[in-house]
Design a protein around this motif. Structure first.
Motif, mmCIF file in Angstrom:
data_model
loop_
_atom_site.group_PDB
_atom_site.id
_atom_site.type_symbol
_atom_site.label_atom_id
_atom_site.label_comp_id
_atom_site.label_asym_id
_atom_site.label_seq_id
_atom_site.Cartn_x
_atom_site.Cartn_y
_atom_site.Cartn_z
ATOM 1 N N GLY A 94 7.937 20.313 -7.716
ATOM 2 C CA GLY A 94 7.934 19.538 -6.483
ATOM 3 C C GLY A 94 8.671 18.221 -6.597
ATOM 4 O O GLY A 94 9.033 17.763 -7.685
ATOM 5 N N VAL A 95 8.868 17.628 -5.433
ATOM 6 C CA VAL A 95 9.507 16.313 -5.307
ATOM 7 C C VAL A 95 8.606 15.430 -4.468
ATOM 8 O O VAL A 95 8.069 15.873 -3.440
ATOM 9 N N GLU A 96 8.413 14.187 -4.916
ATOM 10 C CA GLU A 96 7.610 13.219 -4.170
ATOM 11 C C GLU A 96 8.443 11.972 -3.902
ATOM 12 O O GLU A 96 9.109 11.458 -4.799
ATOM 13 N N LEU A 97 8.380 11.491 -2.666
ATOM 14 C CA LEU A 97 9.063 10.263 -2.277
ATOM 15 C C LEU A 97 8.092 9.394 -1.490
ATOM 16 O O LEU A 97 7.322 9.901 -0.665
ATOM 17 N N GLY A 98 8.118 8.112 -1.735
ATOM 18 C CA GLY A 98 7.240 7.197 -1.014
ATOM 19 C C GLY A 98 7.881 5.835 -0.837
ATOM 20 O O GLY A 98 8.732 5.425 -1.636
ATOM 21 N N ALA A 99 7.480 5.130 0.206
ATOM 22 C CA ALA A 99 7.995 3.779 0.457
ATOM 23 C C ALA A 99 6.923 2.956 1.147
ATOM 24 O O ALA A 99 6.166 3.474 1.988
ATOM 25 N N ARG A 100 6.872 1.668 0.793
ATOM 26 C CA ARG A 100 5.955 0.709 1.412
ATOM 27 C C ARG A 100 6.722 -0.577 1.691
ATOM 28 O O ARG A 100 7.420 -1.078 0.805
ATOM 29 N N TYR A 101 6.577 -1.082 2.923
ATOM 30 C CA TYR A 101 7.339 -2.269 3.313
ATOM 31 C C TYR A 101 6.453 -3.241 4.076
ATOM 32 O O TYR A 101 5.725 -2.839 4.996
ATOM 33 N N GLN A 102 6.501 -4.490 3.659
ATOM 34 C CA GLN A 102 5.754 -5.568 4.305
ATOM 35 C C GLN A 102 6.731 -6.328 5.204
ATOM 36 O O GLN A 102 7.529 -7.131 4.726
ATOM 37 N N PHE A 103 6.671 -6.072 6.514
ATOM 38 C CA PHE A 103 7.596 -6.730 7.428
ATOM 39 C C PHE A 103 7.356 -8.233 7.457
ATOM 40 O O PHE A 103 8.291 -9.033 7.436
ATOM 41 N N ASN A 104 6.102 -8.606 7.528
ATOM 42 C CA ASN A 104 5.712 -10.018 7.514
ATOM 43 C C ASN A 104 4.242 -10.074 7.090
ATOM 44 O O ASN A 104 3.692 -9.073 6.630
ATOM 45 N N ASP A 105 3.619 -11.226 7.243
ATOM 46 C CA ASP A 105 2.250 -11.386 6.750
ATOM 47 C C ASP A 105 1.243 -10.490 7.471
ATOM 48 O O ASP A 105 0.157 -10.247 6.943
ATOM 49 N N TRP A 106 1.581 -9.998 8.662
ATOM 50 C CA TRP A 106 0.602 -9.215 9.423
ATOM 51 C C TRP A 106 1.016 -7.778 9.709
ATOM 52 O O TRP A 106 0.222 -6.999 10.231
ATOM 53 N N LEU A 107 2.238 -7.368 9.342
ATOM 54 C CA LEU A 107 2.716 -6.030 9.664
ATOM 55 C C LEU A 107 3.166 -5.315 8.396
ATOM 56 O O LEU A 107 4.029 -5.807 7.662
ATOM 57 N N TYR A 108 2.581 -4.134 8.153
ATOM 58 C CA TYR A 108 2.821 -3.372 6.924
ATOM 59 C C TYR A 108 3.013 -1.901 7.283
ATOM 60 O O TYR A 108 2.305 -1.368 8.150
ATOM 61 N N ALA A 109 3.961 -1.232 6.631
ATOM 62 C CA ALA A 109 4.236 0.178 6.908
ATOM 63 C C ALA A 109 4.349 0.954 5.602
ATOM 64 O O ALA A 109 4.771 0.412 4.573
ATOM 65 N N TYR A 110 3.980 2.230 5.650
ATOM 66 C CA TYR A 110 4.068 3.081 4.460
ATOM 67 C C TYR A 110 4.373 4.511 4.877
ATOM 68 O O TYR A 110 4.092 4.931 6.011
ATOM 69 N N SER A 111 4.947 5.268 3.954
ATOM 70 C CA SER A 111 5.220 6.682 4.209
ATOM 71 C C SER A 111 5.347 7.402 2.871
ATOM 72 O O SER A 111 5.918 6.869 1.918
ATOM 73 N N ASP A 112 4.791 8.620 2.804
ATOM 74 C CA ASP A 112 4.896 9.468 1.621
ATOM 75 C C ASP A 112 5.274 10.872 2.062
ATOM 76 O O ASP A 112 4.672 11.429 2.985
ATOM 77 N N VAL A 113 6.257 11.450 1.376
ATOM 78 C CA VAL A 113 6.757 12.790 1.682
ATOM 79 C C VAL A 113 6.700 13.615 0.408
ATOM 80 O O VAL A 113 7.083 13.144 -0.678
#
Length: 739
Positions: free
Chosen positions: A591-610
């Motif tokens: 298998g292959v795993e990819l993930g990313a996490r990004y903090q736009f600013n102090d109150w907004l955070y996003a993540y994704s895993d495939v």
């Protein structure tokens, strides 16, 4: 193998030498902080605090810069003077941010990064936290009271066959369970008590043995509560939930809190589930920072429910029932579990520590199911009862030495040993009618299973490198007393599994990590499988390898990627619903795993895993070699908002692709894309919230199986998809107050 064991043994007797900076890390309330990363920017050395807040970091001299970082706290820089050999560091709490992540040469670095997801969006159920593990999918198919079905790395793990689960070191998986091997019921955990999650994928961790084929997960509970907290939730389907957390003692070295939960719901199905769950818990902690720590947790859980079971697609298509109907609504069950768990850590000197975990559980389980309706018994139906009464106990002790030198390497190592013993009485599978009348006992007996183990784990650190060889030995003693035999029939087998592992971590800077993980584990097995196979091929080896990287290209962006493979020599499965053994042969998964996490600013955070997985049985011909229900493509992600004035909340999605429900792909389990949302508004010490599951009211099947069944009006059986409908749009309101 003898050379490897001899090399490990030499580590105990070779003289160790060298200087370390030692110390303790506390929060602003003078409580010790565990798992603080300490990184020497000058030498590249790193360490972390243990449960007492203590640390030792080698090869640190005057002028070196030490960074202390922990999620939820401001990163601190300490420059060493020539007089300093011991430090006391205070970390100040702050909002959770990816700025607080420092990439170091740790084997399970991703686990610490995913902790950001937990802190940014606290879970609303103990099961939901499992979804925080990238690539892990869960599904419920029995009224909310039964343990969830788990999927990870191309495994249909059922309820825990190939994933080791624990809570503060207390095992969750049940060996040789009445319903199925590894049955893992996490409903005894109150979500508000969860602090963080530690996990690792693959058979690469020496401290993890039975069940840890696809990986392990250990939930960590909070040690201290600062305030009382009361939460009330009310929602659709006659749902109510009440939770209360109350600190009783908060002194210099002692803390004690109580927690409770009551959950009631009828569910979205036509026949009410009449579900109720009660949780009671208490945790006491005695902690002398930098010296010793003892925690004692006592808990009790009980639950009962009715269920509509898995329904055949043809009954819905013909209009006999709708998606939330039932063929047999007399399914259901009841279960309870009482636990005592103790953890003790003692720092023996500046380099050595000793940790012991001991546990005792009393558990009972009763489940009524009907998967085939009138296939076996056209008069009374095919309802079955599964029952057991279990006593579980065990001890695990670890000696750890840190911050020493061996030749030109800095060395940390752990030596551990322990045992687990399960005494399971009256393990039963019976044909029943209306949950009252026993028609026939299919299997009935007592299980006694002992797992004794020892392991050695070393980390050789030099500059940016961490070379981590380890070895684990597991001894099993299996006993089964067949009570259906007219004469005394007790059969016994034993087996030893040897599991070497080698992980290599290279971290050229605080923004890059490359890793190669290799290891041998074993596929867990039920005592009834073992005695039926007379001890042959009962702990088949699992060979794993991971190659990947974790990158932090910007202060608020983390990306991870991995390519992995897992090969199993054999998979024997005890089918608890039928009382039979099914050998399924060798298998391979890549298998292959990819993930990313990004903090736009102090109150907004996003993540994704495939995650993508290719899973096949190697002993079957092409086209007939698919592994039923093994997910091939999954994705999860979301956006979290925190401290936006008085507002916080999240929008999260999870996706699973269509997948084969049988070996030749002639029956398909449909995929789904589900979106959940929650929104909170805080005024002083009051929080008002809305929780919405399945925001867009998607029609989906939560669990699916290719099953042969016969309805009451059918002359011949039919094999097709049987499913449990996923929850439709489900809204509930929440009010919480702290005081």
């Amino acid at each position: 193998m003898k050379i490897l064991i001899g090399a490990f043994a030499m580590l105990f007797i070779i003289p160790l030498y060298g200087q370390s900076i030692t110390g303790v890390v506390l929060d602003t309330n003078s409580s010790p902080l565990e798992d603080v990363n300490i990184f020497n920017k000058t030498s590249g050395q790193h360490s972390h605090t243990n449960t007492t807040g203590y640390f030792a970091i080698p090869n640190t001299k005057k002028g070196d810069s030490l960074y202390f970082s922990r999620i939820g706290h401001e990163t601190l820089l300490e420059v060493i003077t020539d007089q300093q050999t011991s430090l006391q560091v205070i970390l100040t709490p702050s909002s959770v941010s990816l700025d607080q992540i420092v990439i170091v040469s740790e084997v399970d670095q991703l686990s610490r990064i995913v902790d950001i997801d937990v802190k940014n969006n606290p879970v609303k159920s103990s099961q939901e936290i499992l979804r925080k593990v990238p690539g892990l999918i869960i599904g419920q198919h029995a009224g909310g009271g039964k343990a969830e079905q788990l999927f990870l790395r191309g495994f249909d793990i059922d309820h825990g066959t190939d994933l080791a689960l624990s809570v503060d070191g207390l095992p969750v998986n049940m060996v040789s369970h009445a319903h199925g091997q590894g049955y893992s019921d996490l409903h005894f955990v109150i979500p508000e008590t969860i602090n963080n999650i530690e996990f690792g994928k693959g058979p690469f961790t020496a401290s993890q043995g039975n069940f840890a084929t696809a990986g392990y997960i250990d939930l960590k509970l909070k040690d201290v509560l600062e305030q009382n907290q009361v939460t009330l939730e009310v929602g659709q389907f006659n749902t109510q939930r009440f939770a209360g957390l109350f600190p009783v003692i908060n002194s210099d070295y002692n803390s004690l809190y109580l927690a409770s939960e009551v959950y009631l719901t009828d569910g979205p199905v036509n026949s009410p589930q009449n579900f109720n769950r009660i949780n009671l818990m208490s945790k006491y902690v005695y902690d002398r920072p930098g010296e010793e720590k003892l925690d004692l947790t006592v808990s009790h859980f009980q639950s009962k429910w009715d269920a509509s079971g898995q329904i055949p697609q043809r009954a819905v298509d013909a209009g006999l029932i709708d998606r939330f109907g039932a063929i047999d609504d007399t399914e259901g069950g009841n279960t309870s579990r009482s636990n005592v768990s103790l953890n003790y850590t003692k720092n023996l000197n500046e380099n050595d520590s000793f940790t012991t975990n001991a546990f005792l559980s009393k558990y009972d389980f009763e489940l009524f199911s009907n998967f085939t309706f009138f296939l076996e018994d056209p008069i009374n139906g095919d309802q079955i009862r599964q029952y057991e009464d279990r006593l579980l106990m065990g001890v695990n002790s670890i000696f750890e030495r840190k911050g020493k030198e061996l030749a030109s390497f800095d060395l940390d190592y752990q030596a551990g040993a322990g045992f687990r013993y399960d005494d399971v009485n009256d393990v039963e599978l019976s044909r029943t009618k209306n949950r009252r009348e026993t028609l026939e006992r299919l299997s009935y007996g007592d299980v006694d299973e002992l797992n004794a183990f020892a392991f050695f784990n070393a980390e050789f650190k030099k500059g940016n490198w961490n070379i981590n060889p380890s070895l684990r030995l597991d001894y099993f003693k299996f006993d089964y007393n067949n009570k259906l035999s007219p004469v005394y029939d007790n059969r016994s087998e034993n087996k030893v599994a040897v599991s070497p592992k080698l992980n290599v971590i290279y971290t050229p800077s605080t923004t890059f990590q490359y890793f190669l993980k290799t290891g041998v584990g074993f596929h867990s097995n039920d005592t009834r499988v073992v005695v039926a196979n007379e001890g042959e091929d009962i702990l088949p080896a699992a060979y794993g390898i991971d190659i990947g990287t974790i990158i932090k290209p910007a202060s608020r962006l983390v990306v991870n990627a991995a390519l992995w493979s897992l090969f199993l020599n054999q998979e024997f499965v005890y089918v608890g619903d039928a009382g039979i053994v099914e050998p399924s042969g060798r298998s391979r998964r890549v298998g292959v795993e990819l993930g990313a996490r990004y903090q736009f600013n102090d109150w907004l955070y996003a993540y994704s895993d495939v995650n993508y997985t290719y899973a096949r049985s190697t002993d079957e011909p092409d086209g007939e070699d698919l592994i039923p229900l093994a997910p091939d493509f999954t994705a999860v992600g979301g956006i979290n908002v925190d401290n936006l004035g008085a507002f916080s909340g999240s929008l999260a999605y999870r996706y699973i692709d269509d997948r084969a429900a049988n070996e030749d792909n002639s029956i398909i389990a449909e995929g789904y894309f589900i979106t959940d949302m929650n929104l909170n508004y805080k005024v002083n010490n009051w929080t008002y919230g809305i929780i919405i599951e399945n925001l867009f009211d998607t029609e989906w099947n939560e669990t699916q199986f290719a099953t042969e069944s016969r309805l009451f009006n059918e002359a011949t059986p039919v094999e097709e998809i049987h499913f449990t409908p996923g929850t439709p749009f489900f809204i509930r309101g929440k009010i919480a107050v702290t005081f």
